[in-house]
Enzyme design. Structure first.
Site, mmCIF file in Angstrom:
data_model
loop_
_atom_site.group_PDB
_atom_site.id
_atom_site.type_symbol
_atom_site.label_atom_id
_atom_site.label_comp_id
_atom_site.label_asym_id
_atom_site.label_seq_id
_atom_site.Cartn_x
_atom_site.Cartn_y
_atom_site.Cartn_z
ATOM 1 N N ASP A 34 0.868 -1.180 0.000
ATOM 2 C CA ASP A 34 0.000 0.000 0.000
ATOM 3 C C ASP A 34 0.904 1.229 0.000
ATOM 4 O OD1 ASP A 34 -3.258 0.253 0.826
ATOM 5 O OD2 ASP A 34 -2.072 2.083 0.999
ATOM 6 N N ASP A 52 4.406 2.522 -3.980
ATOM 7 C CA ASP A 52 3.652 3.451 -4.811
ATOM 8 C C ASP A 52 3.458 2.762 -6.162
ATOM 9 O OD1 ASP A 52 2.778 5.374 -6.522
ATOM 10 O OD2 ASP A 52 4.331 6.853 -6.059
ATOM 11 N N TYR A 141 -13.525 8.779 -13.105
ATOM 12 C CA TYR A 141 -13.333 7.401 -12.623
ATOM 13 C C TYR A 141 -13.786 6.399 -13.696
ATOM 14 C CZ TYR A 141 -14.423 3.239 -9.778
ATOM 15 O OH TYR A 141 -14.513 1.968 -9.263
#
Ligand code: AKB
Length: 311
Positions: A34, A52, A141
């Site tokens: 994460d 990342d 999105y």
């Protein structure tokens, strides 16, 4: 078997998927990653790394050092957050997917990428939305998810990468909270019902959307990756649904368990417009046929289970 790497492991889906993958394949086989440090069980029950996912070099190093054969790429910005900063949503969603696909191409990994009902938009049939249909998403999105489906298809066709994915509806869970989605109301309502006996909903009472309980979402992610390659025609974009809910329907179901529960409506025009652009009910026949998708939870069993956990 090669190891499994999960990006966005601390998110709503990742925090349920990682424990299930560790149960199935062993704690040390599943590398949770994460962008932020996690203090949850995920970080303690197996390998956890800060990663990342937009940094292709870092993804490549993690994949190589852990001998990863399958990447669950879950890191993404959701619909409502994406509308607050669309350029950021484009950058994160597209550059992380591109990084993961490039690494998979060079290191021979399979890739699971969640898509969403957010890929649908104006012109799409709203009821029993077909697997293959008009797709004109109105949110950043949705645009990134649709572009992602196409990019995954491209990497499969052009480079032979084993890319697979599903179009998730709204996910309901009692683990990590969802982060900035339009369907978050269907999670928030449970927490507010148990804590305050009341919920102010940001969507109108009749807004109908596809939903799914987290155990079914986790099973789907595992089943589609375990499915026989040769049986898959759609690969990266299987429509999936388990139930269709409106705020009115779900509040009535919660009232069966908590009779004093009340709901009011304080509509957020941005999220209402997003919800109105999405289907009421999608047709998931292709997933049922091609890899045996079948949800276990409906509104009654999901509500009982959610309240059991939260109470
Ligand atoms: C969102 O609301 O943005 C997500 C989704 C349906 O993809 N939960």
């Amino acid at each position: 078997m090669n190891n499994i790497l999960v990006t966005g492991a601390g998110g709503q889906l990742g925090s349920s998927l990682v424990p299930k993958l560790r149960d199935l394949y062993g704690n040390s086989q599943v590398i949770a990653t994460d962008i932020r440090q996690l203090d949850s069980e995920i970080a303690e029950s197996g390998c956890f790394e800060l990663l990342d996912a937009t940094d292709a070099e870092a993804v490549g190093e993690a994949v190589e050092s852990h001998q990863v054969g399958l990447i669950y790429h879950l890191a993404a910005i959701l619909s409502a957050t994406g509308e607050r900063d669309p350029r950021h949503a484009w950058r994160i969603n597209m550059s992380s997917l591109e990084a993961v696909l490039e690494v998979a191409r060079h290191q021979g990994c399979a890739v699971f990428t969640p898509s969403s009902i957010g890929v649908f938009g104006s012109g799409t049939p709203k009821d029993l939305t077909p697997q293959d249909t008009v797709m004109q998403p109105t949110t950043m999105y949705g645009i990134t998810k649709l572009a992602g489906e196409l990019l995954c298809n491209y990497y499969h066709r052009k480079f032979g990468v084993d890319t697979r994915g599903v179009r998730y509806p709204g996910l309901i869970s009692h683990g990590a909270p969802p982060g900035g989605g339009t369907t978050d109301w269907a999670v928030d309502i449970f927490y507010s019902a148990v804590e305050d006996g009341h919920y102010d909903c940001f969507l109108g009472p009749d807004t109908k959307l596809d939903m799914m309980y987290m155990p079914d979402a986790v099973s789907a992610a595992i089943a589609v990756m375990e499915a026989d390659q040769d049986a898959l025609e759609h690969r990266n974009a299987f429509n999936l649904t388990a139930m269709q809910l409106t705020p009115e329907m779900l509040s009535a179901e919660i009232q069966k368990h908590l009779p004093g529960f009340t709901i009011d409506y304080d509509i957020d025009p941005v999220r209402q417009a997003i919800a109105d652009s999405w289907p009421d009910r999608i047709d998931d026949e292709a997933a049922r046929k091609e890899w045996g998708w079948e949800p276990l939870f409906d509104i009654e069993s999901m509500t009982k289970d959610m309240l059991g956990h939260l109470k």
